[in-house]
Scaffold this motif. Structure first.
Motif, short mmCIF file in Angstrom:
data_model
loop_
_atom_site.label_atom_id
_atom_site.label_comp_id
_atom_site.label_asym_id
_atom_site.label_seq_id
_atom_site.Cartn_x
_atom_site.Cartn_y
_atom_site.Cartn_z
N SER A 102 35.22 26.36 32.32
CA SER A 102 35.47 27.79 32.23
C SER A 102 36.77 28.04 31.48
CB SER A 102 35.57 28.39 33.64
OG SER A 102 36.08 29.70 33.61
N PRO A 103 36.91 29.16 30.78
CA PRO A 103 38.20 29.50 30.19
C PRO A 103 39.20 29.89 31.26
CG PRO A 103 36.65 31.30 29.89
CD PRO A 103 35.87 30.15 30.47
N LEU A 104 40.45 29.91 30.90
CA LEU A 104 41.50 30.31 31.84
C LEU A 104 41.31 31.78 32.19
CD1 LEU A 104 45.23 29.38 31.72
CD2 LEU A 104 44.59 31.78 32.00
N ARG A 105 41.34 32.08 33.47
CA ARG A 105 41.23 33.46 33.94
C ARG A 105 42.38 33.78 34.87
NH1 ARG A 105 35.50 32.04 34.84
NH2 ARG A 105 34.27 32.90 33.12
N LYS A 106 42.92 34.96 34.71
CA LYS A 106 43.98 35.43 35.61
C LYS A 106 44.07 36.95 35.50
CE LYS A 106 47.68 34.42 32.23
NZ LYS A 106 48.96 33.68 32.04
N TRP A 107 44.95 37.53 36.30
CA TRP A 107 45.14 38.98 36.31
C TRP A 107 46.15 39.37 35.23
CZ3 TRP A 107 43.04 42.50 40.02
CH2 TRP A 107 42.25 41.91 41.02
N ALA A 108 45.89 40.49 34.57
CA ALA A 108 46.86 41.09 33.65
C ALA A 108 47.49 42.33 34.28
CB ALA A 108 46.19 41.45 32.32
N SER A 109 46.68 43.09 35.00
CA SER A 109 47.19 44.29 35.68
C SER A 109 47.76 43.92 37.04
CB SER A 109 46.05 45.30 35.84
OG SER A 109 44.99 44.73 36.58
N PRO A 110 48.59 44.78 37.63
CA PRO A 110 49.13 44.51 38.96
C PRO A 110 48.02 44.34 39.99
CG PRO A 110 50.35 46.29 37.92
CD PRO A 110 49.16 46.01 37.04
N PRO A 147 53.15 41.20 39.49
CA PRO A 147 53.22 42.22 40.55
C PRO A 147 52.04 42.16 41.52
CG PRO A 147 52.83 43.22 38.38
CD PRO A 147 53.08 41.79 38.15
N ILE A 148 52.35 41.90 42.77
CA ILE A 148 51.35 41.85 43.84
C ILE A 148 51.91 42.66 45.00
CG2 ILE A 148 50.06 40.39 45.44
CD1 ILE A 148 50.35 38.10 43.44
N SER A 149 51.18 43.68 45.42
CA SER A 149 51.69 44.56 46.46
C SER A 149 50.58 45.01 47.39
CB SER A 149 52.35 45.80 45.82
OG SER A 149 51.36 46.64 45.23
N ASN A 150 50.97 45.75 48.40
CA ASN A 150 50.02 46.34 49.34
C ASN A 150 50.00 47.86 49.20
OD1 ASN A 150 49.38 43.83 50.94
ND2 ASN A 150 51.58 43.91 51.25
N PHE A 151 50.36 48.34 48.01
CA PHE A 151 50.49 49.79 47.80
C PHE A 151 49.49 50.26 46.75
CE2 PHE A 151 54.72 48.05 48.78
CZ PHE A 151 54.95 48.69 49.99
N GLY A 152 49.09 51.54 46.84
CA GLY A 152 48.18 52.11 45.86
C GLY A 152 46.74 51.79 46.16
N ALA A 174 33.00 47.67 48.70
CA ALA A 174 32.38 48.18 47.48
C ALA A 174 32.69 49.66 47.28
CB ALA A 174 30.86 47.95 47.53
N ASP A 175 32.77 50.41 48.36
CA ASP A 175 33.09 51.83 48.26
C ASP A 175 34.54 52.07 47.87
OD1 ASP A 175 30.53 52.49 48.97
OD2 ASP A 175 30.98 52.91 51.07
N ARG A 176 35.41 51.12 48.15
CA ARG A 176 36.84 51.32 47.89
C ARG A 176 37.28 50.89 46.50
NH1 ARG A 176 40.56 49.20 52.75
NH2 ARG A 176 42.13 50.17 51.38
N VAL A 177 36.55 49.97 45.89
CA VAL A 177 36.99 49.42 44.60
C VAL A 177 36.02 49.82 43.50
CG1 VAL A 177 37.62 47.34 43.33
CG2 VAL A 177 38.05 47.47 45.79
N PRO A 178 36.43 50.68 42.57
CA PRO A 178 35.56 51.04 41.45
C PRO A 178 35.18 49.80 40.64
CG PRO A 178 37.44 52.54 41.58
CD PRO A 178 37.71 51.41 42.55
#
Length: 303
Positions: A102-110, A147-152, A174-178
């Motif tokens: 697999s290619p490298l995968r990671k988060w770009a957004s917070p 950035p990893i948080s429990n906010f928003g 599923a209802d909480r995450v678009p």
């Protein structure tokens, strides 16, 4: 019962949501807080998992240290372990089969973590697990510099639920995450007895290797150390350390269950993954020269 051979299992499923680019609001359906009676199936599973933890501890497994003089590793070993864990999937699909390269995968957004507890989880356990997850999320942010948080509004949901209420909690996630549909979570609805926890991480499109959402499931029936071990492994795997390796030591990314909690070796893997020199979408071959440089920078000799 094959208690001694039971293993922590995680997955890196990458379903492709169709509405990530233009998410629409979904109603929040909170999971009720009133405790429910425990079914015979859930009670039997809890008893089994207590035996699993006891058997593993009696064998010297589920270590809570970060590794020591008995687990030395060099920069070259770190680089090889990184390549095996980052550039291969643990599963091909639906928690079945060995995954391929697999290619490298990671988060770009917070990353914004949210918690969902099943109605059968007692308040004392909720309190302990909430504190553990929030503390570990802060630690992951410090390690990665991401950035990893429990906010928003959450885009990484952590579910702690029993066999009785996991399906309901997945629907609530599923209802909480678009961008996450109920159908895309089907692989997490029916787990084998020896699957103590799992995570599904989602990319925005077939050619996009940046994660935009994730859902981790922790069996509430797990006793305390197995549950904490699941939290450590699944949240880290949901950041992009998608595979396990039999050669990785000291590491939680190894199905031998020697270590229960994130080790110093694993912290370095996370630092490497979120080093800006490594880009999402890189292949193992493309990343190899950079990976070795970063490993040597982080590790001057065996611990």
């Amino acid at each position: 019962m094959a208690i001694a051979g039971a293993a922590l299992v995680a997955c890196d499923l990458v379903p492709q949501p169709t509405s990530v680019a233009t998410p629409r609001a979904r109603p929040v359906r909170p999971v009720e807080t009133q405790l429910r009676p425990t079914s015979e199936e859930s009670a039997a599973l809890r008893s089994y998992l207590v035996q699993v933890q006891s058997a593993q501890l009696s064998q010297g497994l589920l270590r809570e240290d970060a590794g020591g003089p008995d687990t030395p590793f060099t920069a070259d070993m770190l680089a090889r372990n990184f390549e095996r864990i980052v550039f291969f999937n643990e599963y091909a699909n639906a928690l079945q089969g060995r995954g391929g390269e697999s290619p490298l995968r990671k988060w770009a957004s917070p990353v914004r973590m949210g918690l969902i507890f099943g109605p059968s989880v007692p308040p004392s356990q909720r309190s302990d697990d909430m504190a553990a997850i929030r503390s570990y999320a802060r630690r992951l942010g410090q390690i990665t510099g991401h950035p990893i948080s429990n906010f928003g509004n959450p885009n990484f949901i952590v579910i702690v639920a029993s066999e009785d209420d996991r399906a309901e909690a997945l629907d609530a996630a599923a209802d909480r995450v678009p961008g996450i549909s109920r159908d895309s979570l089907n692989a997490l609805r029916s787990l084998s007895r020896d699957t103590y926890c799992a995570v599904a991480a989602y990319a925005a499109g077939s050619k996009d290797n940046t994660y935009t959402a994730a859902v981790a499931v922790i069996r509430a029936e797990n006793p305390s150390l197995l549950r904490l071990s699941c939290i450590h492994e699944e949240l880290a795997q949901g950041l992009g350390l998608a595979n396990d390796s039999r050669d990785a030591r000291p590491s939680i990314f190894n199905d031998d269950d020697e270590f229960a909690l994130l080790t110093r070796h694993d912290e370095l893997l996370l630092k490497m993954l979120y080093d800006p020199r490594l880009k999402a979408g890189m292949t193992a071959t493309e990343a190899a020269p950079i990976t070795r440089i970063i490993a040597r920078e982080l590790k001057s000799g065996p611990l």
